[in-house]
Enzyme design. Structure first.
Site, short mmCIF file in Angstrom:
data_model
loop_
_atom_site.label_atom_id
_atom_site.label_comp_id
_atom_site.label_asym_id
_atom_site.label_seq_id
_atom_site.Cartn_x
_atom_site.Cartn_y
_atom_site.Cartn_z
N GLU A 79 86.23 18.99 -10.87
CA GLU A 79 86.71 18.05 -9.85
C GLU A 79 86.76 16.65 -10.42
O GLU A 79 85.80 16.20 -11.06
CB GLU A 79 85.75 18.11 -8.64
CG GLU A 79 86.06 17.12 -7.54
CD GLU A 79 84.94 17.06 -6.51
OE1 GLU A 79 84.74 15.98 -5.92
OE2 GLU A 79 84.26 18.08 -6.29
N GLU B 202 71.85 14.48 -2.66
CA GLU B 202 72.44 15.75 -2.23
C GLU B 202 71.55 16.95 -2.54
O GLU B 202 71.99 18.09 -2.47
CB GLU B 202 73.82 15.91 -2.89
CG GLU B 202 74.78 14.81 -2.46
CD GLU B 202 76.14 14.92 -3.12
OE1 GLU B 202 76.37 15.87 -3.89
OE2 GLU B 202 76.99 14.05 -2.86
N ASP C 74 81.66 18.21 -11.02
CA ASP C 74 82.41 17.04 -10.58
C ASP C 74 82.04 15.89 -11.49
O ASP C 74 81.04 15.20 -11.25
CB ASP C 74 82.08 16.71 -9.12
CG ASP C 74 82.71 15.38 -8.66
OD1 ASP C 74 83.61 14.88 -9.36
OD2 ASP C 74 82.30 14.87 -7.61
N ASP D 88 89.97 14.70 -6.05
CA ASP D 88 89.20 14.09 -4.95
C ASP D 88 89.62 12.63 -4.81
O ASP D 88 90.49 12.31 -4.00
CB ASP D 88 87.71 14.21 -5.24
CG ASP D 88 86.83 13.49 -4.21
OD1 ASP D 88 87.34 13.15 -3.12
OD2 ASP D 88 85.65 13.24 -4.50
N SER E 203 84.54 19.42 1.55
CA SER E 203 83.36 18.73 1.02
C SER E 203 82.66 17.85 2.05
O SER E 203 83.26 17.28 2.94
CB SER E 203 83.77 17.85 -0.17
OG SER E 203 82.69 17.08 -0.65
N HIS E 204 81.36 17.75 1.86
CA HIS E 204 80.49 16.78 2.54
C HIS E 204 80.64 15.42 1.86
O HIS E 204 81.47 15.23 0.99
CB HIS E 204 79.04 17.25 2.46
CG HIS E 204 78.51 17.27 1.04
ND1 HIS E 204 77.17 17.29 0.73
CD2 HIS E 204 79.15 17.26 -0.17
CE1 HIS E 204 77.01 17.29 -0.58
NE2 HIS E 204 78.20 17.28 -1.14
N ARG E 205 79.75 14.47 2.21
CA ARG E 205 79.63 13.20 1.50
C ARG E 205 78.16 13.01 1.11
O ARG E 205 77.26 13.64 1.65
CB ARG E 205 80.07 12.00 2.36
CG ARG E 205 81.51 12.01 2.81
CD ARG E 205 82.53 12.20 1.71
NE ARG E 205 82.56 11.17 0.70
CZ ARG E 205 83.52 10.24 0.57
NH1 ARG E 205 84.52 10.21 1.44
NH2 ARG E 205 83.50 9.36 -0.41
N SER E 206 77.92 12.10 0.17
CA SER E 206 76.54 11.90 -0.29
C SER E 206 75.66 11.30 0.80
O SER E 206 74.47 11.57 0.87
CB SER E 206 76.52 11.03 -1.55
OG SER E 206 77.20 9.80 -1.33
N SER F 9 80.37 7.41 -4.10
CA SER F 9 81.43 7.45 -5.10
C SER F 9 82.73 7.64 -4.33
O SER F 9 83.08 8.74 -3.95
CB SER F 9 81.20 8.61 -6.08
OG SER F 9 82.31 8.77 -6.93
N GLU G 225 78.07 15.72 -10.81
CA GLU G 225 77.56 16.91 -10.12
C GLU G 225 77.79 18.17 -10.95
O GLU G 225 78.82 18.29 -11.63
CB GLU G 225 78.27 17.09 -8.76
CG GLU G 225 78.07 15.94 -7.80
CD GLU G 225 78.89 16.10 -6.51
OE1 GLU G 225 79.61 17.12 -6.39
OE2 GLU G 225 78.81 15.21 -5.65
N LYS H 168 81.52 22.55 -0.54
CA LYS H 168 80.31 22.00 -1.15
C LYS H 168 79.60 21.12 -0.13
O LYS H 168 80.21 20.30 0.54
CB LYS H 168 80.60 21.24 -2.44
CG LYS H 168 81.38 19.95 -2.32
CD LYS H 168 81.34 19.20 -3.65
CE LYS H 168 82.13 17.91 -3.61
NZ LYS H 168 81.95 17.09 -4.83
N LYS I 155 88.01 15.83 2.43
CA LYS I 155 86.93 15.10 3.09
C LYS I 155 87.52 14.41 4.31
O LYS I 155 88.37 13.52 4.16
CB LYS I 155 86.32 14.06 2.15
CG LYS I 155 85.57 14.62 0.95
CD LYS I 155 85.15 13.48 0.02
CE LYS I 155 84.29 13.96 -1.13
NZ LYS I 155 84.06 12.90 -2.14
N HIS J 219 74.95 9.03 -8.84
CA HIS J 219 74.01 9.67 -7.92
C HIS J 219 72.61 9.83 -8.51
O HIS J 219 71.71 10.35 -7.87
CB HIS J 219 74.52 11.06 -7.50
CG HIS J 219 75.65 11.01 -6.52
ND1 HIS J 219 76.24 12.14 -5.99
CD2 HIS J 219 76.31 9.96 -5.97
CE1 HIS J 219 77.20 11.78 -5.16
NE2 HIS J 219 77.26 10.47 -5.14
#
Length: 451
Positions: free
Chosen positions: A309, A226, A261, A336, A388-391, A50, A183, A412, A361, A174
């Site tokens: 978010e 995730e 999110d 984001d 944040s991470h990524r998927s 995303s 999320e 996250k 990110k 997701h």
């Protein structure tokens, strides 16, 4: 502290991320020049599903006969080739000079790194940052803290352990359920330490699995990209209710807040100028922006919400501003896709009073320095920053040191499940043990500078 270390060699390679898709890794050698100290570091780059339209652009091979066109051999070759060679002899601790050199090689018309690959650039930038910390003989989080102090114009930047925002229910793009929101988070802000926060989150996650199995069956307890569950639900209220039942069942009532999110760009219809909560269903469920504001107000009034978010489309600054106006005092509204860790877009958000926080990110913008510039702008403006991470992730734990170094207060990295997610959380457990005296952000995760 200073160092005379130099970058000796750079190599790029294609590796796989947590979805089994290619990404890039940079391997970098540094030396102090007299043979007394040297080292080798690596950095791997994640990839999102995303994604915001304003994100820096990855370089993919486009060969349909290989990984469906998603190969990264060109990006890896750029790391080993012109980009990497331009850094040979530079001091890895001089992050700004390194990133400026990389950015000077971006000849893409939109300056979005499309021709050289934001993935290639970021792998080099992160590897140099890690090498700089080694050369200086300090933990990575402390090196980043020094860079952060410079980015914000000098003065102290308080480091702290972040509140983990654990994504434990998945929807949107997701998941294959009917849920539009992407999320749902557990936010253990009532814990007394990061280690306790992870325990509360992991125990509630285990309880949530039992709650979902009892209500919907074992089939709905499989986990997504995730680590979150994707039960057969369709409304955000159902997701929040499941979280509350799990929190109470685990015995942690009052210690865990909730967040979400929605990733609303994914269900915004440009043709209708509205939001379709039934975008994955046969029957549409279209709501105007004003109706979405009312929905979010109802959710925030019903559940202990601490964070939302991307509640609206990535170009809908006006609706973000309206929601921030009505719930922003008690709820963090995070941009984001709205900002893409981009200083220019954050400035637009500041002018519109669109949100009160930015998601950070590193691969959205492509270099460590640009990420720090966006963070510094938010910090000077009194906004929160959510790392944040990524998927599509890797086992690289760089963002764990980043969130501590900049004192961002919350992170996250998915559910307490799957090793590419836990690599970040486990690194934070190590930092809590090894870097003495760091406070846990807790209830001040939005304003960690007040710790």
């Amino acid at each position: 502290m200073t160092t005379t270390a130099k970058i000796v060699s750079v190599k790029g390679r294609e590796v796989l991320d947590s979805r089994g898709r290619p990404t890039v890794e940079c391997e970098l050698e540094w030396s102090d020049g007299n043979g007394e100290r040297s080292g080798t570091v690596r950095a791997m780059v994640p990839s999102g599903k995303s994604t915001g339209g304003a994100e820096a652009k990855e370089l993919r091979d486009g060969d349909p006969a290989r990984y469906g066109g998603m190969g990264c051999l060109k990006a890896a070759a750029n790391i080993s080739g012109d980009l990497g060679k331009a850094l040979i002899g530079m001091n890895p601790a001089d992050q700004r000079a390194i990133d400026d050199k990389l950015l000077s090689m971006d000849t893409s018309p939109g300056k979005d790194k499309a021709l050289i690959g934001a993935n290639a650039v970021l792998a080099l930038s992160m590897a140099c940052c890690r090498a700089g910390a080694e050369a200086l003989g300090v933990p990575l989080c402390r090196h980043i803290n020094g860079l952060a102090r410079t980015a914000v114009g000098g003065g102290e930047v308080k480091m702290c352990l972040p509140v983990p925002c654990l994504n434990v229910i998945n929807g949107g793009v997701h998941a294959g359920n009917a849920l539009a929101f992407q999320e749902f988070f557990l936010i253990p802000s009532g814990a007394s330490s990061f280690a306790e926060a992870m325990r509360l989150g992991a125990e509630t996650y285990a309880k949530l699995k039992k709650v979902i199995e009892a209500k919907y069956g074992k089939r709905d307890t499989g986990v997504g990209d995730e680590g979150g569950f994707a039960p057969n639900i369709s409304s955000p209220e159902e997701g929040m209710s499941l979280l509350m039942e799990a929190i109470e069942g685990a015995g942690h009532g009052g210690k865990i807040e909730l967040g979400s999110d929605p990733a609303a760009s994914e269900f915004y219809s440009k043709e209708k100028g509205a939001y379709d909560l039934g975008f994955k269903c046969e029957e549409p469920n279209v709501k105007t922006a004003q109706e979405m504001v009312a929905l979010y107000q109802r959710i925030c009034g019903t559940f202990p919400m601490a964070l939302l978010e991307d509640p609206f489309d990535e170009e809908d600054f006006e609706s973000h501003a309206e929601l921030t106006k009505v719930v922003g005092e008690s709820v963090e509204i995070v941009g984001d896709d709205l900002y893409c860790t981009n200083v220019g877009r954050v400035n637009k958000g500041l002018e519109a009073k669109a949100t009160n926080a930015m998601l950070l990110k590193v691969n959205q913008i492509g270099t460590v320095s640009e990420s720090l510039d966006a963070w510094a702008l938010c910090r000077k403006s009194g906004w929160g920053v959510f790392v944040s991470h990524r998927s599509g992730e890797t086992e690289d734990s760089f963002i764990a040191d980043l969130v501590v170094g900049i004192g961002a207060g919350h992170i996250k990295s998915g559910a307490p499940c799957r090793s590419e997610r836990l690599s970040k959380y486990n690194q934070l457990l190590r930092i809590e043990e090894e870097v003495k005296g760091l406070p846990y952000a807790g209830k001040l995760f939005r304003t960690p500078w007040k710790l």
